[in-house]
Design an enzyme around this catalytic site. Structure first.
Site: not given
Length: 287
Positions: A49-50, A88, A118, A120, A187
């Site tokens: 999602d970056s 993501d 993925k 978070e 990270e």
């Protein structure tokens, strides 16, 4: 082209962890970058999602939607033939009910053709991870600096510097493993802490800004090749500067068009003499 064209699977990733063979992961957000990364032999591609910051021009990942992720995941999976594609789950797409989270994760696989998702967060995600795995959706966890929580964290800061924070990261990683995730991204964590976590876990720990002691590494494609990437974090190594090459090429094109030196004769097509006479009449002046 990669020497071994056999597609990477979750079993491949587990085997690399067991054999202590480093795992390579690179982000990609479209067909051409996915194709290049895949052909280079990288094990895993992350449709992060970056893309919100790198491709869409936002100042964080928070505005990224499910539709954004689906659009880019579809493009990436069309370009990747061997690499294992992880997509993501974007902000708030898995923070409601477990059912909603599983549905969104399922869309990234069924519509986007991703091989895994993925998400978070730590132990609070355990029920969601377990339910996804039960539904046949492989999951990669993500702890440490979690960009979707950047405002809560107070900025992009290294996580796990003191003893209490390091122990908490280990507890979160163990909870994610216990819930059924097959890998985890760590990270912006001190190398010593990352190494300790990688040693304690049976699943692969892939680091970004977490030192060389992890089971693998991930970098953002645009950062590592200098493709219109204005911010270069300390943990990024720039392997090329294609942005400058592209800029110079376009500047040259611009100058040649203005000077009428492009297109040259080798770049144009010509009609037959009969067609020209028919279009302009017999009195047209020949060039």
């Amino acid at each position: 082209m990669a020497q071994n064209d056999r597609p990477i699977t979750t079993s491949s990733i587990r085997k690399k962890k067991e054999m202590r063979t480093p795992i390579t992961m690179v982000t990609a957000y479209d067909y051409p970058s996915a194709k290049l990364v895949d052909e280079a032999g990288v094990d895993m591609i992350l449709v992060g999602d970056s893309l919100g910051m790198v491709v869409l021009g936002y100042d964080s990942t928070i505005p990224v939607t499910m539709e954004d992720m689906l659009h880019h995941t579809k493009a990436v999976t069309r370009g990747a033939k061997r690499a294992f594609v992880v997509a993501d789950l974007p902000f708030l797409s898995y923070h409601g009910t477990v059912e909603e989270a599983v549905k969104n994760a399922g869309r990234l696989m069924q519509e986007g053709l991703a091989k895994a998702v993925k998400m978070e967060g730590g132990s609070e995600l355990a029920p969601i991870i377990t339910r996804c795995v039960q539904a046949g959706i492989p999951v990669v966890g993500h702890i440490g600096l979690t960009p979707q929580s950047v405002h809560q964290l107070g900025g992009y800061k290294v996580q796990g510097r003191d003893l209490e924070a390091a122990k908490k990261l280990l507890d979160e990683a163990l909870a994610i493993q216990e819930a059924g995730a097959f890998a985890i991204v760590l990270e912006c964590v001190p190398e010593e802490v990352a190494g300790m976590i990688a040693d304690k876990l049976d699943i692969a720990v892939i680091g970004i800004g977490a030192g060389a002691t992890c089971d693998g590494q991930v970098l953002v494609f645009h950062d590592m090749v200098g493709y219109a990437s204005d911010i270069t974090p300390k943990f990024v190594k720039r392997y090329a500067n294609i942005g400058e090459t592209i800029r110079e090429a376009v500047e040259t094109y611009n100058k040649e068009v203005e000077a009428r030196s492009f297109p040259a004769q080798e770049h144009v097509f010509h009609a037959s003499e009969e067609t020209i006479k028919a279009l302009y009449g017999e009195g047209v002046k020949e060039s």
